[in-house]
Motif scaffolding. Structure first.
Motif, PDB file in Angstrom:
ATOM      1  N   LEU A   6       0.975  -1.461  -0.123  1.00  9.10           N
ATOM      2  CA  LEU A   6       0.024   0.055  -0.044  1.00  9.10           C
ATOM      3  C   LEU A   6       0.811   1.259  -0.151  1.00  9.10           C
ATOM      4  O   LEU A   6       1.880   1.350   0.879  1.00  9.10           O
ATOM      5  CB  LEU A   6      -0.880   0.150   1.282  1.00  9.10           C
ATOM      6  N   ASP A   7       0.707   2.096  -0.741  1.00  8.95           N
ATOM      7  CA  ASP A   7       1.137   3.595  -0.862  1.00  8.95           C
ATOM      8  C   ASP A   7       0.358   4.333   0.319  1.00  8.95           C
ATOM      9  O   ASP A   7      -0.591   4.865  -0.028  1.00  8.95           O
ATOM     10  CB  ASP A   7       1.094   4.044  -2.290  1.00  8.95           C
ATOM     11  N   LEU A  11      -2.893   6.847   0.379  1.00  8.57           N
ATOM     12  CA  LEU A  11      -4.106   6.698   1.408  1.00  8.57           C
ATOM     13  C   LEU A  11      -4.399   7.893   2.305  1.00  8.57           C
ATOM     14  O   LEU A  11      -5.503   8.103   2.403  1.00  8.57           O
ATOM     15  CB  LEU A  11      -3.725   5.487   2.351  1.00  8.57           C
ATOM     16  N   SER A  12      -3.319   8.631   2.371  1.00 15.07           N
ATOM     17  CA  SER A  12      -3.312   9.712   3.441  1.00 15.07           C
ATOM     18  C   SER A  12      -3.924  10.968   2.578  1.00 15.07           C
ATOM     19  O   SER A  12      -4.749  11.505   3.256  1.00 15.07           O
ATOM     20  CB  SER A  12      -1.753  10.240   3.568  1.00 15.07           C
ATOM     21  N   ALA A  13      -3.681  11.115   1.341  1.00 20.55           N
ATOM     22  CA  ALA A  13      -4.313  11.937   0.317  1.00 20.55           C
ATOM     23  C   ALA A  13      -5.809  11.745   0.250  1.00 20.55           C
ATOM     24  O   ALA A  13      -6.694  12.606   0.550  1.00 20.55           O
ATOM     25  CB  ALA A  13      -3.781  11.986  -1.039  1.00 20.55           C
ATOM     26  N   LEU A  14      -6.279  10.525   0.374  1.00 15.87           N
ATOM     27  CA  LEU A  14      -7.641  10.004   0.097  1.00 15.87           C
ATOM     28  C   LEU A  14      -8.338  10.418   1.531  1.00 15.87           C
ATOM     29  O   LEU A  14      -9.408  10.733   1.564  1.00 15.87           O
ATOM     30  CB  LEU A  14      -7.833   8.529  -0.283  1.00 15.87           C
ATOM     31  N   ARG A  15      -7.754  10.172   2.629  1.00 18.66           N
ATOM     32  CA  ARG A  15      -8.307  10.374   3.922  1.00 18.66           C
ATOM     33  C   ARG A  15      -8.419  11.878   4.098  1.00 18.66           C
ATOM     34  O   ARG A  15      -9.469  12.395   4.574  1.00 18.66           O
ATOM     35  CB  ARG A  15      -7.015  10.009   4.827  1.00 18.66           C
ATOM     36  N   MET A  66      -6.595   3.278  -4.937  1.00 22.12           N
ATOM     37  CA  MET A  66      -6.549   3.010  -3.613  1.00 22.12           C
ATOM     38  C   MET A  66      -5.098   2.928  -3.098  1.00 22.12           C
ATOM     39  O   MET A  66      -4.912   2.778  -1.825  1.00 22.12           O
ATOM     40  CB  MET A  66      -7.332   1.904  -3.023  1.00 22.12           C
ATOM     41  N   GLY A  67      -4.166   3.008  -4.008  1.00 19.00           N
ATOM     42  CA  GLY A  67      -2.590   2.986  -3.552  1.00 19.00           C
ATOM     43  C   GLY A  67      -2.035   1.632  -3.317  1.00 19.00           C
ATOM     44  O   GLY A  67      -1.300   1.215  -2.486  1.00 19.00           O
TER      45      GLY A  67
END
Length: 117
Positions: A6-7, A11-15, A66-67
């Motif tokens: 997982l990138d 995930l942080s950007a999506l969050r 989704m990375g």
């Protein structure tokens, strides 16, 4: 080790973008991924190269979004196999996709546990 699967910057950007809806996104990806896996398996069982290519392509896109780069890369390999209609090469890649999907699913479930609705 999860960095391979997982990138976390994705995930942080999506969050950040999704905020309180991030858990919904994770849940949606989980449900969608299970359906994509079913479609891949069904298309292969029916020797339907077009359906296999489309299912792999769709899954590749959602994994990338989704990375999940390793999973997206495996889906790209399967998409190429189906495009070339070389189904004899598909089982090994499908097995790799299934294994990587389980890893990604478990990691995303860990992410999901960090949120309460």
């Amino acid at each position: 080790m999860s960095d391979i699967h997982l990138d976390h910057s994705v995930l942080s950007a999506l969050r950040d973008v999704m905020e309180d809806e991030f858990p919904v996104l994770l849940d949606t990806f989980q449900a969608d991924s299970a359906e994509r896996m079913r479609q891949i398996q069904q298309a292969y069982a029916q020797a339907d190269c077009q359906a296999l290519r489309l299912a792999a392509h769709s899954f590749k896109g959602s994994c990338s979004n989704m990375g999940a780069p390793v999973l997206a890369g495996l889906c790209k390999q399967l998409e190429d196999i189906a495009h070339r209609e070389q189904l004899a090469d598909a089982p090994a890649v499908i097995l790799q996709i299934e294994r990587e999907y389980l890893v990604v699913r478990n990691l995303l479930q860990d992410e999901r546990r960090g949120f309460s609705l």
